[in-house]
Design a protein around this motif. Sequence first.
Motif, PDB file in Angstrom:
ATOM      1  N   MET A 104     -14.012 -82.930  52.062  1.00  0.00           N
ATOM      2  CA  MET A 104     -14.132 -84.077  52.960  1.00  0.00           C
ATOM      3  C   MET A 104     -12.915 -84.224  53.857  1.00  0.00           C
ATOM      4  O   MET A 104     -12.983 -84.778  54.943  1.00  0.00           O
ATOM      5  N   PHE A 105     -11.778 -83.699  53.389  1.00  0.00           N
ATOM      6  CA  PHE A 105     -10.549 -83.896  54.145  1.00  0.00           C
ATOM      7  C   PHE A 105     -10.077 -82.639  54.849  1.00  0.00           C
ATOM      8  O   PHE A 105      -9.034 -82.636  55.467  1.00  0.00           O
ATOM      9  N   VAL A 106     -10.860 -81.553  54.755  1.00  0.00           N
ATOM     10  CA  VAL A 106     -10.444 -80.319  55.408  1.00  0.00           C
ATOM     11  C   VAL A 106     -10.316 -80.517  56.906  1.00  0.00           C
ATOM     12  O   VAL A 106      -9.364 -80.117  57.542  1.00  0.00           O
ATOM     13  N   VAL A 107     -11.311 -81.196  57.505  1.00  0.00           N
ATOM     14  CA  VAL A 107     -11.295 -81.383  58.963  1.00  0.00           C
ATOM     15  C   VAL A 107     -10.068 -82.158  59.392  1.00  0.00           C
ATOM     16  O   VAL A 107      -9.334 -81.769  60.290  1.00  0.00           O
ATOM     17  N   GLN A 108      -9.798 -83.281  58.703  1.00  0.00           N
ATOM     18  CA  GLN A 108      -8.698 -84.130  59.108  1.00  0.00           C
ATOM     19  C   GLN A 108      -7.352 -83.484  58.828  1.00  0.00           C
ATOM     20  O   GLN A 108      -6.392 -83.701  59.547  1.00  0.00           O
ATOM     21  N   ALA A 109      -7.279 -82.665  57.788  1.00  0.00           N
ATOM     22  CA  ALA A 109      -5.989 -82.087  57.415  1.00  0.00           C
ATOM     23  C   ALA A 109      -5.567 -80.971  58.352  1.00  0.00           C
ATOM     24  O   ALA A 109      -4.393 -80.749  58.554  1.00  0.00           O
ATOM     25  N   SER A 165      -5.941 -72.253  50.317  1.00  0.00           N
ATOM     26  CA  SER A 165      -7.092 -72.105  49.425  1.00  0.00           C
ATOM     27  C   SER A 165      -8.325 -72.789  49.990  1.00  0.00           C
ATOM     28  O   SER A 165      -9.433 -72.241  49.953  1.00  0.00           O
ATOM     29  N   LEU A 166      -8.143 -74.003  50.512  1.00  0.00           N
ATOM     30  CA  LEU A 166      -9.270 -74.745  51.070  1.00  0.00           C
ATOM     31  C   LEU A 166      -9.858 -74.025  52.284  1.00  0.00           C
ATOM     32  O   LEU A 166     -11.085 -73.914  52.423  1.00  0.00           O
ATOM     33  N   ASP A 167      -8.993 -73.533  53.163  1.00  0.00           N
ATOM     34  CA  ASP A 167      -9.485 -72.811  54.336  1.00  0.00           C
ATOM     35  C   ASP A 167     -10.236 -71.541  53.922  1.00  0.00           C
ATOM     36  O   ASP A 167     -11.311 -71.238  54.450  1.00  0.00           O
ATOM     37  N   PHE A 168      -9.641 -70.789  53.004  1.00  0.00           N
ATOM     38  CA  PHE A 168     -10.282 -69.564  52.526  1.00  0.00           C
ATOM     39  C   PHE A 168     -11.636 -69.895  51.893  1.00  0.00           C
ATOM     40  O   PHE A 168     -12.629 -69.198  52.113  1.00  0.00           O
ATOM     41  N   TYR A 169     -11.673 -70.980  51.128  1.00  0.00           N
ATOM     42  CA  TYR A 169     -12.895 -71.382  50.434  1.00  0.00           C
ATOM     43  C   TYR A 169     -14.007 -71.757  51.412  1.00  0.00           C
ATOM     44  O   TYR A 169     -15.185 -71.445  51.181  1.00  0.00           O
ATOM     45  N   ALA A 224      -9.797 -68.982  57.006  1.00  0.00           N
ATOM     46  CA  ALA A 224     -11.237 -69.202  56.874  1.00  0.00           C
ATOM     47  C   ALA A 224     -12.012 -67.947  57.265  1.00  0.00           C
ATOM     48  O   ALA A 224     -12.974 -67.554  56.582  1.00  0.00           O
ATOM     49  N   VAL A 225     -11.594 -67.303  58.363  1.00  0.00           N
ATOM     50  CA  VAL A 225     -12.263 -66.079  58.795  1.00  0.00           C
ATOM     51  C   VAL A 225     -12.067 -64.978  57.771  1.00  0.00           C
ATOM     52  O   VAL A 225     -12.994 -64.219  57.463  1.00  0.00           O
ATOM     53  N   ARG A 226     -10.870 -64.911  57.204  1.00  0.00           N
ATOM     54  CA  ARG A 226     -10.603 -63.903  56.167  1.00  0.00           C
ATOM     55  C   ARG A 226     -11.498 -64.143  54.951  1.00  0.00           C
ATOM     56  O   ARG A 226     -12.054 -63.209  54.381  1.00  0.00           O
ATOM     57  N   GLY A 227     -11.634 -65.411  54.549  1.00  0.00           N
ATOM     58  CA  GLY A 227     -12.502 -65.740  53.425  1.00  0.00           C
ATOM     59  C   GLY A 227     -13.934 -65.328  53.682  1.00  0.00           C
ATOM     60  O   GLY A 227     -14.628 -64.804  52.795  1.00  0.00           O
ATOM     61  N   PHE A 228     -14.402 -65.549  54.927  1.00  0.00           N
ATOM     62  CA  PHE A 228     -15.764 -65.149  55.272  1.00  0.00           C
ATOM     63  C   PHE A 228     -15.913 -63.633  55.248  1.00  0.00           C
ATOM     64  O   PHE A 228     -16.835 -63.087  54.621  1.00  0.00           O
TER      65      PHE A 228
END
Length: 643
Positions: free
Chosen positions: A13-18, A326-330, A576-580
């Motif tokens: 929920m807080f990924v966008v704001q962070a 971690s959150l971005d990768f996830y 995030a791209v790396r996680g994907f």
Amino acid sequence: MKKIAVLFLFLQMFVVQAFAQQYKYHIVKRGETTAQIARQYNISEETLFRYNPDARRGIKPEGKLVVPVTTGRTETAQAPGDEKQQFVMHRVKRQETLFSLSQKYNVSIEDIKRFNKHLYSEELRRGERIRIPQGTSQAVTRAETPTPSRSNPLDLSIKEHVVLPQETLYGISRRYNVTIADLQRLNPNMESLKPGMVIKVRNGNVEKVVDVYGNLFKYYQVQPQETIFSLTRRFGISRDSLVSLNPALADGLKSGMVLRIPNVELAEGVGEYVAEEYINLERNITNYKTKNLVVMLPFNKNKVIVTDSSDNFKERIRKDKVMQLSLDFYTGVLMAVDSAKILGISTDLTVLDTEQNPGQVNLLLNSRDFDNVDAVIGPLLQSTVETVARGLERRNIPVISPLTKKETASLDNFLQARPTDEMLSEAMINYISDHSAGKNLIIIADGSASEKRRRLSSAFPSARLITPSEGGSLNQAQMAEALDKTRPNWIILESSKIGILSNATSYLNSLADSYKITLLTTDRNKSFDSDNISNNHLGKLNFHYPSVDRSFDPVKNRNFIKKYVEKYGVTPDAAAVRGFDVTYDVLLRLASAEDLYESIKQEGTTQYVENKFKYEHRPNGGYINNAIYIVSYDRNLNLNVVR
């Protein structure tokens, strides 16, 4: 397990704001006015109109407005100075850069450096006071540019575009069907693209063939009666390559389409482009069994206090870089699982928190059932991912390390998804060696790069060697003697010191009109990202370097970007791209063979948004990805893959 899933949902929920750093979308509520929205974000109404020119004609409920989120007050004071040049004294705040200051005060980066000469070789320091020149020629030019107002009719053919992360001039030109030259004419003061910038665009027509500097590709407009077969014969490429470069061909060839074609007529001084064939595993799916995937990441949920307010929680995320990563990768992992599902691949995903603790990793290995697991992705750190690989080696469960750079010990089930730094350097040396014929090679390396200097001197014994002084300056007499006006000069620059890189690139840039110069390095370290290193200089010098990833194409990958923005509200960052990419590759490999090891034995390279993968078996056990890009800047600061 249910509580853990709820916690992850809470974190999302807080990924966008962070992580939104440059701007965000505001959804217009019923009854809201532009003046109210501007006050809510502490910006002027005129600033809101700059980002949303259509808002001058009114806004509607549920509409989206782009608003900057980094705007704030800056403490300035008029200082006594040159009678002919007025200055504003600015105290540098946290995370401010030369670029952000140039935009804030409407001056060029070069002007700021000119009146603060220490910035040629040093970084901005938080708390220092610097002089910002006022009334420069650049500022006057911008001030004279007419701004649309309510009293004057708007030129509806001119629009304003907010630059997204990873966007390039080429991508924007293709989006609006204009040439890069047109964009530059509309934005004469644009030095380089940065996320959050607002530039002028105009819809237009694409010429039949548009050459891009760097000559890696050209663009061809399809004529009536032409077919894919006739185009492959005309340009000497395969059908698969043509479709890969132009995904729109999946819907059929149409007269008037503009296609990207590899250009075999290469500019002098630019390395030969090597087109690589990639395997499309989406077409090779044969195994539709549900994939049991475990992802292990250091979310550090043990540090989260349930009673934290939302503001405290967001601040905790901002300060915990590992949790951010971690959150971005996830988020990328979840995008990959969704994309695989569309292809009919079901995934039973288990996410485990390693808490950045080897003891917790051992506890997870001993307390959970891994018998039916097809693959484990993570953890992120070298020590913990090796612990997992050792713990699962007897069961022959593949463990993929997504980020680690160093080679691990002998572990047969270990898959290192990132090439080592040594492999990157070696790939660059091989590239230079393959294209060194007829080139005048010069090596510039300081004392801290002695090992690289030794390797380069060994690889290129005829190259001229120049050592910068302790202060970072180059011996101009040595350079004049080393340069050759009759041949292309390939200059290999090796240093991690900002002063040396800044001085060398500035000096070489001053010579670029008299000599044919291409700048290269085997190690594009973080110092190259300093504001003291001019991207314009790097572009003019056709800067080449090895890279694990490429800059993703906003046109070719628009569906991925669109879906990510719809789901999370921000454009995906590198993690995030790396996680994907890592997760999607693993799922497709599992779906195209009996298991991951069998898929790796198949020859070929896979490529996704930013990363490519070609695993080779290591003599001491396990596998490592040896797929590396050689990329280069062009004068328009586009990032091109040359190998």
